[in-house]
Write an enzyme that holds these catalytic residues in place. Structure first.
Site, PDB file in Angstrom:
ATOM      1  N   ASP A  12      -5.387  43.568   1.425  1.00 49.00           N
ATOM      2  CA  ASP A  12      -4.565  42.379   1.601  1.00 49.00           C
ATOM      3  C   ASP A  12      -3.894  42.445   2.973  1.00 49.00           C
ATOM      4  O   ASP A  12      -4.143  43.357   3.767  1.00 49.00           O
ATOM      5  CB  ASP A  12      -3.540  42.255   0.461  1.00 49.00           C
ATOM      6  N   LYS A  45     -11.368  41.105  -2.044  1.00 52.90           N
ATOM      7  CA  LYS A  45     -10.024  41.607  -2.339  1.00 52.90           C
ATOM      8  C   LYS A  45      -9.721  41.479  -3.831  1.00 52.90           C
ATOM      9  O   LYS A  45      -9.257  42.428  -4.468  1.00 52.90           O
ATOM     10  CB  LYS A  45      -8.981  40.842  -1.520  1.00 52.90           C
TER      11      LYS A  45
END
Length: 210
Positions: free
Chosen positions: A139, A121
């Protein structure tokens, strides 16, 4: 409507609803985003933005932060939670940037993944926001919304969601699309309250309402 058609329509509508797709972490240099994204784990971006002001005032560049005592870093970042592990990762990461990359953040995804405290991420966020390269930032908002809308079906694992989205989202749209999902997740398709479907720009194509 196919998954591909749904994805493109969601992208189009979110682009219209949220024309300014921006990262909500404040930064003016790549290494600062690297620090902030580590601090943002289990912490709000708003709090991170406040905490890093003190951190950068004391350590204004990669070299000074790399040389800082981990305990001193921990003292400053403690309000973000998980202070000990975050301080350790930030210190180790800055040391590598200083010693191996001449205080620069590498623009290579795999090189970013090797930095302490950097996962997929975070690496995608850096690639997209700093270097303008194709990126999918999975996310919690992204994962929740793409499942709810019906772009993916029952996939919760961040990497699996990322891989599924790479097949559906045009590369040049990925980074901004994920930022817009965050905005939509905070403002309309909320997690802690009942989603405001009555004012959602996706209501008529969302899997929850079909």
């Amino acid at each position: 409507m196919t998954k591909e058609e749904l994805t493109l329509e969601v992208i189009r509508r979110l682009k219209s609803a949220y024309p300014l797709a921006e990262c909500t972490l404040d930064y003016d240099q790549a290494w600062k985003l690297l620090v902030s994204v580590r601090l943002a784990a289990q912490c709000t971006d708003a709090r991170v933005n406040v905490v890093v002001e003190g951190l950068y005032k004391k350590y204004p560049d990669v070299a000074s932060l790399a040389a800082a005592d981990v305990a001193d870093i921990e003292e400053i970042v403690r309000p973000c939670g998980l202070g000990k592990s975050k301080a350790r990762d930030i210190s180790a990461c800055m040391k590598i940037l200083h010693e191996q990359y001449h205080d620069k953040v590498p623009d290579d995804f795999n090189a970013l993944l090797k930095l302490p405290g950097v996962g997929r991420k975070s690496a995608n966020l850096i690639m997209g926001d700093v270097f303008g390269k194709p990126a999918i930032v999975t996310d919690t908002h992204c994962i929740r919304l793409v499942n709810r809308i019906g772009i993916v079906d029952g996939i919760k694992d961040p990497k699996k969601v990322e891989m599924a989205l790479w097949k559906l989202v045009p590369p040049e749209e990925g980074s901004d699309f994920c930022h817009r999902l965050v905005e939509h997740g905070r403002e309309v398709c909320t997690a802690r309250t009942k989603p405001y479907c009555d004012k959602c720009c996706l209501a008529d194509i969302c899997a929850q309402n079909i």
